[in-house]
Design a protein around this motif. Sequence first.
Motif, short mmCIF file in Angstrom:
data_model
loop_
_atom_site.label_atom_id
_atom_site.label_comp_id
_atom_site.label_asym_id
_atom_site.label_seq_id
_atom_site.Cartn_x
_atom_site.Cartn_y
_atom_site.Cartn_z
N PHE A 8 7.33 -6.59 -8.42
CA PHE A 8 6.00 -6.02 -8.18
C PHE A 8 5.99 -5.62 -6.56
O PHE A 8 6.19 -6.32 -5.71
N ASP B 55 6.25 -4.42 -12.45
CA ASP B 55 5.13 -5.08 -13.14
C ASP B 55 4.12 -4.49 -12.33
O ASP B 55 3.24 -5.16 -11.72
N GLY B 56 3.67 -3.15 -12.59
CA GLY B 56 2.57 -2.31 -12.14
C GLY B 56 2.70 -2.00 -10.46
O GLY B 56 1.65 -2.09 -9.82
N SER B 57 3.98 -1.80 -9.94
CA SER B 57 3.89 -1.57 -8.61
C SER B 57 3.15 -0.23 -8.36
O SER B 57 3.08 0.76 -8.96
N THR B 58 2.66 -0.32 -7.06
CA THR B 58 1.99 0.84 -6.25
C THR B 58 2.59 1.24 -4.90
O THR B 58 2.10 0.21 -4.20
N ARG C 261 8.74 0.13 -16.92
CA ARG C 261 7.47 0.19 -16.32
C ARG C 261 6.22 -0.70 -17.14
O ARG C 261 5.89 -0.09 -18.19
N PRO D 95 2.49 -1.29 -17.81
CA PRO D 95 1.06 -0.29 -17.55
C PRO D 95 0.44 -0.92 -16.53
O PRO D 95 -0.29 -0.32 -15.68
N LYS D 96 0.28 -2.41 -16.29
CA LYS D 96 -0.41 -2.96 -15.12
C LYS D 96 0.24 -4.16 -14.87
O LYS D 96 0.93 -4.65 -15.36
N ASN D 97 -0.07 -4.72 -13.49
CA ASN D 97 0.55 -5.83 -13.24
C ASN D 97 -0.13 -7.06 -14.11
O ASN D 97 -1.14 -7.36 -14.31
N GLY D 98 0.79 -7.77 -14.73
CA GLY D 98 0.47 -8.99 -15.69
C GLY D 98 1.18 -10.35 -15.38
O GLY D 98 0.96 -11.14 -16.13
#
Length: 268
Positions: free
Chosen positions: A14, A40-43, A60, A62-65
Amino acid sequence: MTDLSDVAVLIPAFNGQADVERTLASFRETSPVRVLIVDDGSTPPIVAPAVDGMQIEILRMPKNGGIERALQTGIEALAARGVRYAARIDAGDLATPGRLDKQRAYMEAHPRVAVLGMWTHVVSTDGAPLFDLRPPAEPAAIRRTMLARTCFTHPSLMLRIDAVIDAGNYRARYRAAEDLDLILRLMERHDGANLPEFGLFYELNEGGISATKRRAQVISTLRLQLRHLRVTNLLDWFGVVKSIAHLLLPYRALRGLKAKLLKTTSSA
């Protein structure tokens, strides 16, 4: 040249692009290494670095979980690809030369072993040595003490993927103790062992799970200890008491005491 085609390094990540790159660059093997990074949803999203001798795939989310979901997804993906062994490591940690080769050879020679760790150098974020972890090596010793002490360093593990799937995979039922939960379930039907040599430099980060999610981790550990408690094993009761103490005492004080005790043991 050792064939590592049925092994994959599994890294949940992440953010931390630089840590991912440093970790991957640490591997020194005599044959190509396969890597699965679960982003894990990295930005921004994690980008696969170019590393000689590595085949790197990014999956990837889809969002940090959370790490539990990332590891579960990673194991499922590796099983679908026909990979036999998953070698865990976390972004920021470093592998010692030949780690994968040594672990795979042991797993091939010991088919009852489903989880294999290695001894660990614990270092600060700037690489300074703090203390060493030398848990028991043999399955029998691990079984006796597995609820009383940490017998495995999670990022040092090699896992037999079919056994992990049969045991129910990683799960989020015990937050921040997903490794202990999986290991205890694996050892209901299989053995666990450690190679008695150093395979990992583990970075102790004050922002990591052990610090920021400490209370959840200790509560999850205590729940697992009570669930798997063997009432005639005094070491199991010692583990329960130790977890309660961890709930009551400050993290920094416990960490300092642990480091002092381990350094004393190492120098004895």
